[in-house]
Design a protein around this motif. Sequence first.
Motif, mmCIF file in Angstrom:
data_model
loop_
_atom_site.group_PDB
_atom_site.id
_atom_site.type_symbol
_atom_site.label_atom_id
_atom_site.label_comp_id
_atom_site.label_asym_id
_atom_site.label_seq_id
_atom_site.Cartn_x
_atom_site.Cartn_y
_atom_site.Cartn_z
ATOM 1 N N MET A 7 5.936 0.283 -0.566
ATOM 2 C CA MET A 7 4.645 -0.060 0.059
ATOM 3 C C MET A 7 4.548 -1.582 0.251
ATOM 4 O O MET A 7 4.833 -2.348 -0.670
ATOM 5 N N THR A 8 4.177 -1.966 1.426
ATOM 6 C CA THR A 8 4.065 -3.401 1.739
ATOM 7 C C THR A 8 2.966 -4.054 0.895
ATOM 8 O O THR A 8 1.866 -3.525 0.768
ATOM 9 N N LEU A 9 3.282 -5.202 0.327
ATOM 10 C CA LEU A 9 2.308 -5.919 -0.500
ATOM 11 C C LEU A 9 1.352 -6.721 0.389
ATOM 12 O O LEU A 9 1.727 -7.172 1.470
ATOM 13 N N ILE A 10 0.149 -6.910 -0.128
ATOM 14 C CA ILE A 10 -0.809 -7.768 0.575
ATOM 15 C C ILE A 10 -0.949 -9.068 -0.209
ATOM 16 O O ILE A 10 -1.277 -9.070 -1.399
ATOM 17 N N ALA A 12 -6.226 -0.776 6.773
ATOM 18 C CA ALA A 12 -5.213 -0.463 7.796
ATOM 19 C C ALA A 12 -3.941 0.096 7.140
ATOM 20 O O ALA A 12 -3.363 1.080 7.617
ATOM 21 N N LEU A 13 -3.533 -0.500 6.025
ATOM 22 C CA LEU A 13 -2.313 -0.009 5.364
ATOM 23 C C LEU A 13 -2.564 1.340 4.695
ATOM 24 O O LEU A 13 -1.645 2.154 4.560
ATOM 25 N N ASN A 14 -3.821 1.599 4.287
ATOM 26 C CA ASN A 14 -4.153 2.924 3.747
ATOM 27 C C ASN A 14 -4.003 4.001 4.825
ATOM 28 O O ASN A 14 -3.571 5.122 4.538
ATOM 29 N N VAL A 15 -4.388 3.654 6.054
ATOM 30 C CA VAL A 15 -4.216 4.608 7.163
ATOM 31 C C VAL A 15 -2.731 4.924 7.328
ATOM 32 O O VAL A 15 -2.321 6.090 7.397
ATOM 33 N N LEU A 16 -1.927 3.873 7.348
ATOM 34 C CA LEU A 16 -0.480 4.067 7.516
ATOM 35 C C LEU A 16 0.082 4.927 6.381
ATOM 36 O O LEU A 16 0.856 5.855 6.609
ATOM 37 N N ALA A 17 -0.347 4.623 5.142
ATOM 38 C CA ALA A 17 0.163 5.385 3.992
ATOM 39 C C ALA A 17 -0.238 6.855 4.106
ATOM 40 O O ALA A 17 0.556 7.751 3.788
ATOM 41 N N SER A 18 -1.455 7.119 4.575
ATOM 42 C CA SER A 18 -1.907 8.508 4.704
ATOM 43 C C SER A 18 -1.076 9.249 5.747
ATOM 44 O O SER A 18 -0.691 10.399 5.560
ATOM 45 N N VAL A 19 -0.801 8.569 6.853
ATOM 46 C CA VAL A 19 0.024 9.192 7.896
ATOM 47 C C VAL A 19 1.434 9.433 7.365
ATOM 48 O O VAL A 19 2.012 10.509 7.546
ATOM 49 N N GLN A 20 1.971 8.429 6.666
ATOM 50 C CA GLN A 20 3.346 8.577 6.164
ATOM 51 C C GLN A 20 3.441 9.714 5.146
ATOM 52 O O GLN A 20 4.392 10.480 5.148
ATOM 53 N N ARG A 21 2.398 9.820 4.287
ATOM 54 C CA ARG A 21 2.400 10.901 3.286
ATOM 55 C C ARG A 21 2.334 12.265 3.952
ATOM 56 O O ARG A 21 2.817 13.250 3.432
#
Length: 285
Positions: free
Chosen positions: A1-4, A254-263
């Motif tokens: 997961m990309t760090l912020i 925004a990264l939560n959206v990406l993580a949800s899609v990836q999951r």
Amino acid sequence: MTLIMGVLNVTPDSFSDGGRWASTDAAIEHGLLLHAQGADLIDVGGESTRPGAARVSPEQEQRRIIPVVTELARQGLRLSIDTFNSATARAAATAGASVINDVSGGLADPGMGAVAAETGLTYVAMHWRAHAQQMDTLADYGDVVTDVIAELRTRVDALTRAGVGRERIVLDPGLGFSKKTEHNWQLLARLDAFAELGLPVMVGASRKRFLAGVLPNGAALPDRDLPTAVVSVLAAQAGAWAVRVHDVAATRTALNVLASVQRSTPHRAQGLPHSAVRPSQWTHD
Ligand code: PMM
């Protein structure tokens, strides 16, 4: 997961949030807020790198940032220190920082490699050609991606010769630093090319001038937070180690959206070529 990496500029003149966090207490409070909003690292800087910015002495830089680093480290936050001065990097390491974020990749201070080696901290080497007052005059490239990769490779060689472990080095294409608008987009379009260096990559697009081009004329600086969050997703999709942003909450969402899609992506659909979802193939009712 990309760090912020959340930006905490303790400067009176930084280009996008200059002056707002200039006092120690206000800076600490803002650092805690960024952490609460989901920053994995707080990047504390005491010298503005915006085009044309005036230099400050390492002593003045340290007076601004060391109390902030000390207190945030005491409270258990992970900190990176945005400096090209080796003395400041050393002081920040002693005060509890985990990462040296050197926008000059070791070029501004010949002592930086030795300090990075001696402290054993993670070291971010950004692509850089000159200090703020000259950097815009040096934005000439053949192919920007090839040239930036070649220049970063030279930095990695110099740093490893100075004793910095390869496993500690993170690279950054340096968006906005000696880059014209089109160079920034070309670097973002081909972030995957940096994989050839075999090291993690971070990206700092936040609120930079090139983002103004996707907004209506006269848009305010905070309007750049939306395109910044979009760039965070693109960088994360390309496999970035971290993104450096001012508006941590937006990039976290925004990264939560990406993580949800990836999951939710079925295994067999992973790696779907982008050409399969070209808008030109969409049908309209
Ligand atoms: N950009 C700025 C400062 N520090 N560090 C890294 N690693 N990458 C960047 O792109 C970067 C940086 C300039 O932005 P600011 O004035 O808003 O802090």
